[in-house]
Motif scaffolding. Structure first.
Motif, PDB file in Angstrom:
ATOM      1  N   GLU A 158     -43.202  21.455 -10.436  1.00 24.32           N
ATOM      2  CA  GLU A 158     -44.230  21.065  -9.472  1.00 24.32           C
ATOM      3  C   GLU A 158     -45.076  22.269  -9.061  1.00 24.32           C
ATOM      4  OE1 GLU A 158     -42.506  18.980  -6.202  1.00 24.32           O
ATOM      5  OE2 GLU A 158     -41.694  17.411  -7.493  1.00 24.32           O
TER       6      GLU A 158
ATOM      7  N   ALA B 105     -42.412  13.740 -11.479  1.00 27.91           N
ATOM      8  CA  ALA B 105     -41.290  13.267 -10.657  1.00 27.91           C
ATOM      9  C   ALA B 105     -40.493  12.196 -11.396  1.00 27.91           C
ATOM     10  CB  ALA B 105     -41.814  12.726  -9.330  1.00 27.91           C
ATOM     11  N   ARG B 106     -41.187  11.269 -12.020  1.00 31.61           N
ATOM     12  CA  ARG B 106     -40.496  10.198 -12.738  1.00 31.61           C
ATOM     13  C   ARG B 106     -39.728  10.746 -13.941  1.00 31.61           C
ATOM     14  NH1 ARG B 106     -37.743   5.782 -12.333  1.00 31.61           N
ATOM     15  NH2 ARG B 106     -37.997   4.401 -14.091  1.00 31.61           N
TER      16      ARG B 106
ATOM     17  N   SER C  35     -37.237  20.884 -10.927  1.00 33.96           N
ATOM     18  CA  SER C  35     -38.321  20.045 -10.419  1.00 33.96           C
ATOM     19  C   SER C  35     -39.283  20.857  -9.564  1.00 33.96           C
ATOM     20  CB  SER C  35     -37.756  18.883  -9.601  1.00 33.96           C
ATOM     21  OG  SER C  35     -37.008  18.033 -10.429  1.00 33.96           O
TER      22      SER C  35
ATOM     23  N   HIS D 190     -36.650  12.555 -12.811  1.00 30.45           N
ATOM     24  CA  HIS D 190     -35.607  11.609 -12.398  1.00 30.45           C
ATOM     25  C   HIS D 190     -34.893  11.010 -13.610  1.00 30.45           C
ATOM     26  CE1 HIS D 190     -33.558   8.537 -10.089  1.00 30.45           C
ATOM     27  NE2 HIS D 190     -34.051   7.623 -10.912  1.00 30.45           N
TER      28      HIS D 190
END
Length: 111
Positions: free
Chosen positions: A39, A22-23, A35, A26
Motif C-alpha cells: 500500500e 487489499a483483495r 500489505s 486477502h
C-alpha cells in the motif's frame, strides 16, 4: 480544469489499485507487513504523480537531425544502402524482393 481532471483520474487509479491490492492480499494470505509495504508503494506512486503534474511543463521543439542522416545524404541503412553496397562490390545483378510477397499478380510461393 485539465489539471483537476488529471488529479481526479490519478485518485481514481489509486483507489482502484488499493482495492485490488487489499483483495489480492486477502486471497493470498499476505501478512500485515507485506500489505502495508504494498500500500505504501501505491501511495508513493500517487504522490509522485501529484508532484510531477504540479511541475511546469515545457514542450520540446523538434530534435535536430543526426549527423549524416539527412535526406539525400546517401548514408542510410535501408534497402537503398544495401543496393549501393552491392553495386560497389560488383556482385552482379541486384534483385529486391517485394515486402508483401506478391510478384506480378501471383503469390511468390505458388509456381
Amino acid at each position: 480544469m485539465l489539471r483537476e481532471n488529471a488529479l481526479a483520474e490519478a485518485r481514481a487509479h489509486r483507489d482502484a489499485a488499493l482495492a485490488v491490492l487489499a483483495r489480492t492480499g486477502h486471497l493470498l494470505g499476505w501478512s500485515m507487513a507485506r500489505s502495508v509495504v504494498m500500500e505504501g508503494g501505491v501511495q508513493a506512486r500517487y504522490a509522485y504523480e501529484r508532484l510531477v503534474s504540479s511541475a511546469p511543463r515545457r514542450t520540446p521543439g523538434p530534435a535536430p537531425p543526426a549527423a549524416g542522416a539527412g535526406a539525400g545524404s546517401g548514408r542510410g541503412t535501408g534497402t537503398g544502402a544495401r543496393v549501393r553496397a552491392r553495386a560497389r562490390r560488383g556482385t552482379g545483378r541486384v534483385r529486391i524482393r517485394p515486402r508483401c510477397g506478391i510478384r506480378d499478380g501471383t503469390r511468390s510461393g505458388a509456381r
